[in-house]
Design an enzyme around this catalytic site. Sequence first.
Site, PDB file in Angstrom:
ATOM      1  N   GLU A 196       0.823  -1.213   0.000  1.00 32.80           N
ATOM      2  CA  GLU A 196       0.000   0.000   0.000  1.00 32.80           C
ATOM      3  C   GLU A 196       0.857   1.262   0.000  1.00 32.80           C
ATOM      4  O   GLU A 196       1.205   1.803   1.044  1.00 32.80           O
ATOM      5  CB  GLU A 196      -0.934   0.027   1.215  1.00 32.80           C
ATOM      6  CG  GLU A 196      -1.834   1.253   1.234  1.00 32.80           C
ATOM      7  CD  GLU A 196      -2.748   1.312   2.458  1.00 32.80           C
ATOM      8  OE1 GLU A 196      -3.487   2.294   2.597  1.00 32.80           O
ATOM      9  OE2 GLU A 196      -2.708   0.375   3.286  1.00 32.80           O
ATOM     10  N   LYS A 238      -2.751  -2.049  -2.953  1.00 28.82           N
ATOM     11  CA  LYS A 238      -3.770  -1.156  -2.392  1.00 28.82           C
ATOM     12  C   LYS A 238      -3.274   0.273  -2.565  1.00 28.82           C
ATOM     13  O   LYS A 238      -2.590   0.810  -1.700  1.00 28.82           O
ATOM     14  CB  LYS A 238      -4.040  -1.456  -0.919  1.00 28.82           C
ATOM     15  CG  LYS A 238      -5.102  -0.523  -0.323  1.00 28.82           C
ATOM     16  CD  LYS A 238      -5.516  -0.905   1.089  1.00 28.82           C
ATOM     17  CE  LYS A 238      -6.537   0.091   1.628  1.00 28.82           C
ATOM     18  NZ  LYS A 238      -7.048  -0.270   2.966  1.00 28.82           N
TER      19      LYS A 238
END
Length: 370
Positions: A196, A238
């Site tokens: 992420e 993500k």
Amino acid sequence: MSVSSLIVGGGGSHLTAAQRMALKTTAEQMCQSGKGLTACDEGPATIGSRFEAVGITNSEETRRIYRQMLFTAPGCENYLSGAILDPETLYQKSDEGVLFPELLKSRGILPGVKPHLKIYELPGTNGDTVMQGLDSLSVRCKEYVAAGAVFAKWRSPLVIDTSKGCPTDLAIRANMHDLARYAIICQSEGLVPIVEPDISLSGTHTLEESISINIKVQAELYKSMIDHGVYMEGSTLKPNIVNAGRDCPSSYTVDEIGSANIRVLRDVFPVAMPGANFLSGGQSLTEAAGRLNAMNKAKGNSPWNLSFSWSQALQLPLLDLCKGKGELQLEDMAKLYVEELEIASKAAKGEWEGEGGGHGTKRKLANMSA
């Protein structure tokens, strides 16, 4: 040289064939069309501040009951492929005494965990930061796997501030190398890593500047993952939704924002990775859904599944139902939650017909005409 030897010599060469297959299968399950991740990995202090803002007492039992609602709302399994848990939640049980990871698996929802620790500032970078927790990660991953987790998520936050030269090249390298090291540690312990790189929406940067920075950050990430020997098919992304800074005076349509995100992915996102689950990053449900919907309409023959991994966009409206009530409104919250997930699911397929998602003046005009 045979094809099989080439495969073994690439990313994941330290893993057995069975380990690679298990990681790939889990990653593909996480990236099912029309399904996404519910991100409920806020620590006790963060979720506590949200509770207190609406008059709910923060306690471990309140957190347990609230998360149980997110896992058992009737029909939520139709829209969720996974749930990201705080370590506290990983070891909690349902009213019936079933551990939450086991409960989730029984509903076809994969349980994951947030393994990173606290954020700290990199000296000499005008405020750029990195996450702590790599040194003890392998031991904690073993514990998380034993508790039932099948994937993990590590967040590396960055802020665009052109006046300060942020994010600095040092911060980009440090954060993306940390994500790659985290990813290979997770895979070695049997967890699919979600990487992420989270670039904040705060700032005055334009959409064009955001595209440039996001390409630079993600390119560094994937190179680092390959250099570290990460098995790309057994990992997912993500990312933040690429957009102008909140205080940018320029305006952009939702279609322009959707196309900007596809531009970034097409430039650098490996086709080996099965999908990306975008974070909401402080956006409302309408904003996040509109932008995700626009991406899926613009992606054409791009191979990835593009879906959601939202926290605030889903949860803040639920907590608003508790204002002035003094306790969790579990039945009403569960009903609204599933309605929100249906919106997110439609956006993940490019089938949402709602209004919203632009930036600036064009966004305001769209809202006024709705």
